[in-house]
Structure formats: C-alpha cells, structure tokens
Motif scaffolding. Structure first.
Motif, PDB file in Angstrom:
ATOM      1  N   ARG A  51       0.518   6.320   4.094  1.00 20.55           N
ATOM      2  CA  ARG A  51       1.848   6.789   4.497  1.00 20.55           C
ATOM      3  C   ARG A  51       2.134   6.536   5.975  1.00 20.55           C
ATOM      4  O   ARG A  51       3.221   6.820   6.434  1.00 20.55           O
ATOM      5  CB  ARG A  51       2.004   8.279   4.209  1.00 20.55           C
ATOM      6  CG  ARG A  51       1.799   8.665   2.777  1.00 20.55           C
ATOM      7  CD  ARG A  51       2.897   8.123   1.921  1.00 20.55           C
ATOM      8  NE  ARG A  51       2.633   8.491   0.526  1.00 20.55           N
ATOM      9  CZ  ARG A  51       3.575   8.770  -0.329  1.00 20.55           C
ATOM     10  NH1 ARG A  51       4.828   8.717   0.026  1.00 20.55           N
ATOM     11  NH2 ARG A  51       3.245   9.074  -1.553  1.00 20.55           N
ATOM     12  N   HIS A  52       1.143   6.044   6.727  1.00 20.58           N
ATOM     13  CA  HIS A  52       1.394   5.673   8.117  1.00 20.58           C
ATOM     14  C   HIS A  52       2.199   4.376   8.140  1.00 20.58           C
ATOM     15  O   HIS A  52       2.231   3.619   7.161  1.00 20.58           O
ATOM     16  CB  HIS A  52       0.072   5.444   8.881  1.00 20.58           C
ATOM     17  CG  HIS A  52      -0.643   6.701   9.228  1.00 20.58           C
ATOM     18  ND1 HIS A  52      -0.197   7.574  10.181  1.00 20.58           N
ATOM     19  CD2 HIS A  52      -1.779   7.239   8.745  1.00 20.58           C
ATOM     20  CE1 HIS A  52      -1.014   8.593  10.267  1.00 20.58           C
ATOM     21  NE2 HIS A  52      -1.992   8.417   9.406  1.00 20.58           N
ATOM     22  N   ILE A  53       2.840   4.111   9.245  1.00 20.92           N
ATOM     23  CA  ILE A  53       3.581   2.867   9.399  1.00 20.92           C
ATOM     24  C   ILE A  53       2.594   1.708   9.356  1.00 20.92           C
ATOM     25  O   ILE A  53       1.567   1.734  10.025  1.00 20.92           O
ATOM     26  CB  ILE A  53       4.377   2.855  10.720  1.00 20.92           C
ATOM     27  CG1 ILE A  53       5.450   3.944  10.669  1.00 20.92           C
ATOM     28  CG2 ILE A  53       4.985   1.482  10.972  1.00 20.92           C
ATOM     29  CD1 ILE A  53       6.173   4.134  11.979  1.00 20.92           C
ATOM     30  N   ARG A  54       2.890   0.714   8.547  1.00 24.02           N
ATOM     31  CA  ARG A  54       2.011  -0.446   8.408  1.00 24.02           C
ATOM     32  C   ARG A  54       2.844  -1.707   8.602  1.00 24.02           C
ATOM     33  O   ARG A  54       3.950  -1.801   8.100  1.00 24.02           O
ATOM     34  CB  ARG A  54       1.382  -0.493   7.020  1.00 24.02           C
ATOM     35  CG  ARG A  54       0.539   0.715   6.700  1.00 24.02           C
ATOM     36  CD  ARG A  54       0.043   0.674   5.277  1.00 24.02           C
ATOM     37  NE  ARG A  54      -0.831  -0.447   5.017  1.00 24.02           N
ATOM     38  CZ  ARG A  54      -2.153  -0.429   5.130  1.00 24.02           C
ATOM     39  NH1 ARG A  54      -2.742   0.675   5.508  1.00 24.02           N
ATOM     40  NH2 ARG A  54      -2.871  -1.490   4.867  1.00 24.02           N
ATOM     41  N   VAL A  55       2.273  -2.647   9.298  1.00 24.33           N
ATOM     42  CA  VAL A  55       2.889  -3.963   9.432  1.00 24.33           C
ATOM     43  C   VAL A  55       1.991  -4.909   8.648  1.00 24.33           C
ATOM     44  O   VAL A  55       0.865  -5.181   9.053  1.00 24.33           O
ATOM     45  CB  VAL A  55       3.011  -4.389  10.912  1.00 24.33           C
ATOM     46  CG1 VAL A  55       3.620  -5.770  11.020  1.00 24.33           C
ATOM     47  CG2 VAL A  55       3.830  -3.368  11.684  1.00 24.33           C
ATOM     48  N   ALA A  91      -9.491  -3.918  -0.888  1.00 23.30           N
ATOM     49  CA  ALA A  91      -8.292  -3.428  -0.204  1.00 23.30           C
ATOM     50  C   ALA A  91      -7.220  -3.079  -1.223  1.00 23.30           C
ATOM     51  O   ALA A  91      -7.137  -3.698  -2.292  1.00 23.30           O
ATOM     52  CB  ALA A  91      -7.766  -4.488   0.759  1.00 23.30           C
ATOM     53  N   PRO A  92      -6.403  -2.085  -0.919  1.00 22.67           N
ATOM     54  CA  PRO A  92      -5.269  -1.793  -1.800  1.00 22.67           C
ATOM     55  C   PRO A  92      -4.360  -3.013  -1.925  1.00 22.67           C
ATOM     56  O   PRO A  92      -4.300  -3.853  -1.027  1.00 22.67           O
ATOM     57  CB  PRO A  92      -4.550  -0.648  -1.086  1.00 22.67           C
ATOM     58  CG  PRO A  92      -5.582  -0.040  -0.205  1.00 22.67           C
ATOM     59  CD  PRO A  92      -6.476  -1.170   0.206  1.00 22.67           C
ATOM     60  N   LYS A  93      -3.686  -3.105  -3.018  1.00 23.59           N
ATOM     61  CA  LYS A  93      -2.775  -4.228  -3.263  1.00 23.59           C
ATOM     62  C   LYS A  93      -1.628  -4.199  -2.262  1.00 23.59           C
ATOM     63  O   LYS A  93      -1.216  -3.142  -1.795  1.00 23.59           O
ATOM     64  CB  LYS A  93      -2.219  -4.174  -4.687  1.00 23.59           C
ATOM     65  CG  LYS A  93      -3.285  -4.205  -5.749  1.00 23.59           C
ATOM     66  CD  LYS A  93      -3.986  -5.530  -5.753  1.00 23.59           C
ATOM     67  CE  LYS A  93      -5.047  -5.566  -6.837  1.00 23.59           C
ATOM     68  NZ  LYS A  93      -6.243  -6.207  -6.472  1.00 23.59           N
ATOM     69  N   PRO A  94      -1.089  -5.366  -1.925  1.00 23.50           N
ATOM     70  CA  PRO A  94      -0.011  -5.425  -0.923  1.00 23.50           C
ATOM     71  C   PRO A  94       1.257  -4.678  -1.321  1.00 23.50           C
ATOM     72  O   PRO A  94       2.042  -4.316  -0.472  1.00 23.50           O
ATOM     73  CB  PRO A  94       0.290  -6.923  -0.799  1.00 23.50           C
ATOM     74  CG  PRO A  94      -0.850  -7.627  -1.425  1.00 23.50           C
ATOM     75  CD  PRO A  94      -1.502  -6.668  -2.372  1.00 23.50           C
ATOM     76  N   ASP A  95       1.454  -4.418  -2.592  1.00 20.64           N
ATOM     77  CA  ASP A  95       2.686  -3.740  -3.013  1.00 20.64           C
ATOM     78  C   ASP A  95       2.645  -2.253  -2.752  1.00 20.64           C
ATOM     79  O   ASP A  95       3.555  -1.535  -3.140  1.00 20.64           O
ATOM     80  CB  ASP A  95       2.960  -4.016  -4.487  1.00 20.64           C
ATOM     81  CG  ASP A  95       1.866  -3.477  -5.405  1.00 20.64           C
ATOM     82  OD1 ASP A  95       0.877  -2.912  -4.895  1.00 20.64           O
ATOM     83  OD2 ASP A  95       2.007  -3.625  -6.622  1.00 20.64           O
ATOM     84  N   GLY A  96       1.594  -1.776  -2.069  1.00 15.10           N
ATOM     85  CA  GLY A  96       1.531  -0.372  -1.707  1.00 15.10           C
ATOM     86  C   GLY A  96       0.706   0.461  -2.669  1.00 15.10           C
ATOM     87  O   GLY A  96       0.543   1.648  -2.479  1.00 15.10           O
ATOM     88  N   GLU A  97       0.180  -0.151  -3.710  1.00 18.66           N
ATOM     89  CA  GLU A  97      -0.644   0.575  -4.669  1.00 18.66           C
ATOM     90  C   GLU A  97      -1.888   1.084  -3.951  1.00 18.66           C
ATOM     91  O   GLU A  97      -2.517   0.378  -3.176  1.00 18.66           O
ATOM     92  CB  GLU A  97      -1.055  -0.401  -5.785  1.00 18.66           C
ATOM     93  CG  GLU A  97      -1.941   0.208  -6.833  1.00 18.66           C
ATOM     94  CD  GLU A  97      -2.400  -0.838  -7.823  1.00 18.66           C
ATOM     95  OE1 GLU A  97      -3.603  -0.908  -8.090  1.00 18.66           O
ATOM     96  OE2 GLU A  97      -1.542  -1.600  -8.310  1.00 18.66           O
ATOM     97  N   ILE A  98      -2.221   2.338  -4.197  1.00 18.43           N
ATOM     98  CA  ILE A  98      -3.369   2.924  -3.526  1.00 18.43           C
ATOM     99  C   ILE A  98      -4.561   2.975  -4.455  1.00 18.43           C
ATOM    100  O   ILE A  98      -4.446   2.770  -5.662  1.00 18.43           O
ATOM    101  CB  ILE A  98      -3.047   4.349  -2.995  1.00 18.43           C
ATOM    102  CG1 ILE A  98      -2.618   5.262  -4.139  1.00 18.43           C
ATOM    103  CG2 ILE A  98      -1.977   4.299  -1.945  1.00 18.43           C
ATOM    104  CD1 ILE A  98      -2.452   6.691  -3.748  1.00 18.43           C
ATOM    105  N   HIS A  99      -5.735   3.280  -3.889  1.00 22.04           N
ATOM    106  CA  HIS A  99      -6.945   3.406  -4.689  1.00 22.04           C
ATOM    107  C   HIS A  99      -6.786   4.546  -5.664  1.00 22.04           C
ATOM    108  O   HIS A  99      -6.132   5.531  -5.398  1.00 22.04           O
ATOM    109  CB  HIS A  99      -8.146   3.717  -3.788  1.00 22.04           C
ATOM    110  CG  HIS A  99      -8.464   2.643  -2.799  1.00 22.04           C
ATOM    111  ND1 HIS A  99      -9.054   1.473  -3.155  1.00 22.04           N
ATOM    112  CD2 HIS A  99      -8.274   2.564  -1.463  1.00 22.04           C
ATOM    113  CE1 HIS A  99      -9.230   0.738  -2.078  1.00 22.04           C
ATOM    114  NE2 HIS A  99      -8.749   1.385  -1.046  1.00 22.04           N
ATOM    115  N   GLU A 100      -7.422   4.449  -6.783  1.00 23.26           N
ATOM    116  CA  GLU A 100      -7.420   5.541  -7.766  1.00 23.26           C
ATOM    117  C   GLU A 100      -8.570   6.464  -7.524  1.00 23.26           C
ATOM    118  O   GLU A 100      -9.565   6.152  -7.004  1.00 23.26           O
ATOM    119  CB  GLU A 100      -7.487   4.981  -9.186  1.00 23.26           C
ATOM    120  CG  GLU A 100      -6.253   4.197  -9.553  1.00 23.26           C
ATOM    121  CD  GLU A 100      -4.989   5.023  -9.535  1.00 23.26           C
ATOM    122  OE1 GLU A 100      -5.016   6.199  -9.949  1.00 23.26           O
ATOM    123  OE2 GLU A 100      -3.962   4.507  -9.091  1.00 23.26           O
TER     124      GLU A 100
END
Length: 167
Positions: free
Chosen positions: A68-72, A158-167
């Motif tokens: 949820r932090h700002i990511r570039v 790494a999590p997927k680029p579409d913002g999907e997070i680890h389960e």
C-alpha cells in the motif's frame, strides 16, 4: 511464524484505524464544544495529535506487506520474474536498513526524554516520551515487516506487477 506476524500487522492496522477514528471524534467534539457551547477543551487537540502520531507508524508494516506504499514500477513491470524478485529484495533491503537506522536513532531520542522526564509543555503536559516512542516502535515493526517480506519474496518470488500480493 510469518502468518503469526502478519496477523499482528493486521491487528495493528485495525488499531491504527481506530486511532484515526478517535481523532475524528475528538476533533468533532472540540468543534461542537467550542462553537456551540463556548467551552473549548484542553485535551481534544493534543489527544488527536497523539492518536495521529501513533496511528501512522503502527500501520507502516501492514502497508508494506499489503503493498500500500507508493510504488514506482515503470521499470520493474518490464522485468522478468527472476529480475523482479531481485529488485524486490533490494528494495526491501533498503527499507530494512532505513527502518533499522531510524529505530536506533528514534530510540535514543525516546530514551533521552524518558530519562530526563521531559514533557510536552502543553496544557496536558504529557511526558514527551509517549509520542516519541511511536518512532522506534513503528520503524522497528517496519524493519521486522521488511525482513518478513524479504523471506516471502525469497520463497515465493516477487508479487505480480498487477498488484497481486502474496497469499
């Protein structure tokens, strides 16, 4: 162990949300008491500040784990899975180092105020270490969160680029 820490992060995120809600209640009461009853409080503004000071650092670890932090991600989005994993690990290492440094220096400030008995100098004259303790506590949790997320990234990629997070 990781699941237990993530549960603690969620609990702290909810506590932070409650502190933010309390801030709204305190400030609303201050407005009502000041403008409708002509009787301002001496506690509402300072307790609101205290809630805000604690709410934000307490939720930093959760924000990191939930991305949820700002990511570039303009560059990392173009990378393959392995390169994205390495980039994520390097970024988390930087967060861990920064959080460790802030924790150490923040603890020094907190400890000095605690030892000297400093106060806020306001109408409530609370001990200054109460708001100052939020920095080493919050950044200490962020440090642990960075380590936990490094372990997750090492294990799961790494999590997927579409913002999907680890389960």
């Amino acid at each position: 162990m990781i699941a237990a820490y993530l549960a603690v992060e969620r609990l702290l995120a909810w506590a932070s949300a409650l502190l933010l809600a309390a801030t709204g209640v305190f400030l609303s009461w201050e407005v009502v008491s000041r403008y409708f009853f002509n009787a301002p409080t001496i506690w509402a503004a300072e307790l609101s500040q205290l809630c805000l000071i604690w709410a934000c650092p307490m939720a930093m670890g959760w924000a990191l784990s939930e991305r949820r932090h700002i990511r570039v991600d303009a560059v990392t989005r173009l990378l393959g899975d392995r390169a994205r994993q390495v980039a994520e690990l390097v970024a988390l290492l930087a967060v861990a180092i920064f959080a460790a440094v802030v924790t150490v220096y923040g603890f020094d400030i907190f400890h000095d105020s605690f030892e000297r008995g400093r106060t806020t100098g306001t109408m409530l004259d609370l001990p200054a270490w109460i708001p100052e303790a939020s920095i080493p506590a919050g950044f200490g949790l962020l440090f642990i969160s960075a380590l936990v997320n490094m372990a997750r990234t090492w294990k799961d990629g790494a999590p997927k680029p579409d913002g999907e997070i680890h389960e």
